[in-house]
Design an enzyme around this catalytic site. Structure first.
Site, short mmCIF file in Angstrom:
data_model
loop_
_atom_site.label_atom_id
_atom_site.label_comp_id
_atom_site.label_asym_id
_atom_site.label_seq_id
_atom_site.Cartn_x
_atom_site.Cartn_y
_atom_site.Cartn_z
CD GLU A 9 -1.52 -2.08 2.30
OE1 GLU A 9 -0.36 -2.54 2.20
OE2 GLU A 9 -2.32 -2.44 3.18
CG ASP A 82 -1.68 -3.20 5.94
OD1 ASP A 82 -0.48 -3.39 5.70
OD2 ASP A 82 -2.13 -2.09 6.30
CG ASP A 84 -6.56 -5.39 7.56
OD1 ASP A 84 -6.47 -5.35 6.32
OD2 ASP A 84 -6.39 -4.38 8.28
CD GLU A 86 -9.41 -0.47 4.92
OE1 GLU A 86 -9.48 0.62 4.34
OE2 GLU A 86 -9.45 -0.59 6.15
CE1 TYR A 298 -1.81 -3.85 9.38
CE2 TYR A 298 -3.55 -5.27 10.20
CZ TYR A 298 -3.13 -4.23 9.39
OH TYR A 298 -4.05 -3.56 8.61
NE ARG A 300 -5.89 0.17 10.61
CZ ARG A 300 -4.86 0.73 9.97
NH1 ARG A 300 -3.91 -0.05 9.47
NH2 ARG A 300 -4.77 2.03 9.85
CG HIS A 345 -3.82 -10.09 12.59
ND1 HIS A 345 -3.31 -10.46 11.37
CD2 HIS A 345 -4.91 -9.33 12.33
CE1 HIS A 345 -4.07 -9.95 10.41
NE2 HIS A 345 -5.06 -9.27 10.97
#
Length: 699
Positions: A9, A82, A84, A86, A298, A300, A345
């Site tokens: 990203e 990432d 997750d 999203e 990470y 989140r 995670h």
């Protein structure tokens, strides 16, 4: 020559990963999302299985062309967004644009950006996980349906520019309900009696506990007088002594919500700032000869799981640094606080415990170092032995009354040697031990101090308190907390006063209408259940279209009723006595992100605005004519300045008191901290603590 393209990203992440992978890989950044639903329309075909109509995000054309060209020159394309929902959705959109087969092994994920983790991830690429993608799509479409269906209704019936969101509406309602509780609160009187005692040179306090063998509350002064009469000025005799050993366990390693809460308590960070700085630490920081390294895992996540490798490293470090006794007999395993927590995670931890904060100091900015230190200390302490406290409780009789004194001291510090979790009240736990007292021993009091108190209303929500409440209710997920808090402020539904949320008139009106016509949107249990359904989609046990259809069936009926029955409300601006210095028309009160401000009633012909100034009743210490007024910076932070500006440029972040320093006669200002308020001289080292209503003892 490179034969693989890796897409992440951000440029920072690309830089870090590129150093680990070597010359056979080209690493480029997509700069976040590349496709989204259009802003100009709902973009969802409700009658066609909720099919989303994605468009390329404006401004991404050059980035996409660069990625497309690069993809044609290599054999393999890896999507490393990432780890997750999203990130999975970003990877899916990239695969669609680059015409990749999503069922092939093009997706690479890693929980930390370290050399070993990245190389291991590229040994095990996988297909795009469509369950994750669909969970993200369902959330995005759900929020779009709520926002784009209710908002036009509010524009039509109330005022243009209003909006309603699923999670944000619950957050505003919580703030609104709390304000109503505060307004409706009726203080109740209560009293306490403290005996100041001394024994063998050590002074300690004992609190009234019971009268004539009965625990009775001291509700009024007459109750206090009854207790004092029963004591008859008699000495205190030790009637019971209890000593025991108590274990105190460490707090678990950080998850997203607890990191945001603790950073707010200990560092004063907003949730958005915490996540921004954490992102920098995750994506990588230049560490001199070591190169660019991701310093934390990470950020989140709602899992407290720790990898065995990280625990082994922690055991070696803690045993060597602090001693073998500081490592528990068995590695700590923390139970998931939230039954819906995703365990994909780990918890948020340093990628290596060996990189202690002191060694990272030369490479990090002030904010990066403070947050990294918090993460490092929390993780390290979470793996350590429990603290052992010696506690002592003593009952002392004076006539027919019993007073109780409690004390404790740290016998073995354990995890407390490194870190102790903060709390929302900002108080620091003190360990005071009592003197050695024997049964029957007589102690004469130095003073008996009755004190009147009044119960306090519940506190307004700070960011930390609101995040904790949303988490406890199961509202939102790790990635949603910070943007939710930002959105409700940008919409003008809430304002911040002294780092506490207050609802605006606009926010109260919107919640009132939502409660009448869309009560399920504001229902915390309903919203939490919806989050659970999205989790089931991610797990592959629920169909995302079915989840949306079940919601929309009743929602559509609500919309029809609201369209028919919601009355038009005309919001009249409150006219002030002030005239616009540009056109002469009256200024009116408007509500903005940081509260009320004045604007010209001739808008849009005249766009003049000015802040509402508040005279704090203090003369300017710099000039003889001015008064100190409260102002707001462009970011909404309160400061104090002279009303004669620009003629007088006096300015202060701290509130001037108007009182001279008793030591040097310079100005005293109020300094606020987590423990209350103190008066501080601007010139010398004089300071004194003052009473602050936010830190009064509460019932």
């Amino acid at each position: 020559m490179a034969d693989s393209l890796v897409i992440v990203e951000s440029p920072a992440k690309a830089k870090t990963i590129g150093k680990y992978l070597g010359s056979k890989y080209i690493v480029k950044a997509s700069m976040g999302h590349i496709r989204d639903l259009p802003k100009s329309q709902i973009g969802v075909e409700v009658e066609n299985g909720f099919n989303p109509k994605y468009i390329t995000i404006r401004g991404k054309g050059s980035v996409l062309k660069e990625l497309k060209d690069a993809s044609k020159k290599v054999k393999h394309v890896f999507l490393a967004a990432d780890p997750d929902r999203e990130g999975e959705a970003i990877a899916w959109h990239l695969a669609h644009y680059l015409e990749l087969n999503e069922k092939e092994t093009c997706r690479v994920v890693f929980n930390e950006i370290t050399k070993q983790a990245v190389k291991d991830a590229f040994k095990n690429p996988r297909p795009i996980n469509m369950d994750l993608v669909n969970a993200q799509q369902a959330r995005r479409i759900l929020d779009r349906l709520v926002g784009y269906k209710i908002s036009p209704l509010l524009w039509k019936k109330v005022k243009k520019g209003l909006s309603a969101g699923r999670v944000q509406s619950v957050a505003v309602k919580l703030i609104n309900d709390r304000e109503n509780e505060i307004e409706d609160f009726v203080p109740e009187e209560y009293w306490s009696i403290t005996a100041k005692l001394q024994h063998k040179g050590l002074t300690f306090d004992a609190k009234y506990y019971s009268l004539r063998g009965e625990k009775r509350e001291l509700a009024k002064e007459a109750d206090v007088q009854e207790v004092l009469a029963a004591m008859k000025g008699l000495p205190f005799n030790v009637s019971e002594v209890k000593e025991k050993e108590r274990l105190r366990n460490p707090a678990p390693p950080f998850i997203t919500s607890s990191l945001q809460q603790e950073a707010a308590r200990k560092l004063g960070f907003r949730a958005s700032k915490t996540m921004s700085v954490a992102q920098q630490l995750y994506e990588g920081v230049e560490l001199g000869k070591e190169g660019t390294v991701g310093l934390i895992t990470y950020m989140r996540t709602d899992s407290t799981r720790i990898s065995p490798v990280a625990q082994e490293e922690a055991q070696a470090y803690i045993s060597e640094k602090y001693g073998a006794e500081f490592w528990p007999e068995q590695p700590r395993v923390y139970v998931k606080k939230n039954s819906n927590a995703q365990d994909a995670h780990e918890a948020i931890r340093p990628t290596s415990i060996l990189r202690d904060p002191e060694s990272m100091k030369p490479f990090l900015s002030r904010d990066q170092l403070r947050l990294y230190k918090l993460v490092w200390e929390r993780f390290t302490s979470s793996q350590m032995s429990s603290a052992v406290l010696d506690t002592m409780t003593v009952d002392l009789k004076a006539g027919e009354t019993v007073f109780r004194a409690s004390g404790s001291k740290v016998k073995f510090p354990g995890f407390m040697k490194v870190y102790v979790e903060g709390n929302d009240d900002g108080t620091v736990e003190e360990h005071k031990f009592l003197p050695a007292l024997a049964l029957g021993e007589e102690i004469k009091p130095e003073a008996i101090e009755p004190k009147q108190h009044f119960t306090q209303p519940p506190p307004r929500y700070s960011e930390a308190r609101l995040v904790r409440t949303l988490e406890e209710l199961g509202i939102g997920r790790p990635s949603t907390y910070a943007p939710t808090l930002e959105t409700i402020q940008k919409r003008g539904y809430v304002a911040m006063e002294e780092k506490k949320f207050m609802p605006t008139e606009l926010g109260e009106l919107v919640i009132q209408l939502m409660e009448e016509f869309f009560p399920e949107i504001l229902d915390a249990e309903f919203t939490a259940n919806m989050e659970g359904n999205l989790d089931h989609v991610e797990e592959g046990t629920e169909d995302w279209v079915k989840v949306l259809a079940n919601f929309y069936e009743s929602f559509e009926k609500r919309l029809e009723v609201a369209e028919e029955e919601m009355k038009e409300i005309e919001i009249q601006d409150e006219v002030s006595d002030e005239l616009c210095e540009k056109c002469g028309r009256h200024l009116v009160y408007k509500m903005g992100r940081f509260g009320k401000f004045l604007a010209c009633s001739g808008f849009p012909d005249c766009r003049n605005t000015k802040p509402i100034v508040k005279d704090i009743g203090v003369a300017c210490p710099k000039c003889s004519e001015g008064k100190i007024i409260e102002r707001r910076s462009k970011k909404g932070r309160i400061f104090y300045g002279c009303d004669q500006y620009p003629g007088c440029d006096f300015v202060s972040w701290d509130k001037p008191t108007g009182k001279p320093c008793p030591k040097c006669e310079a100005m005293l200002v109020e300094k606020r901290n987590r423990n209350g308020v103190r008066l501080q001289c601007v010139s010398c080292d004089y300071s004194e603590e003052v009473l602050d209503e936010d830190h009064e003892e509460q019932a």
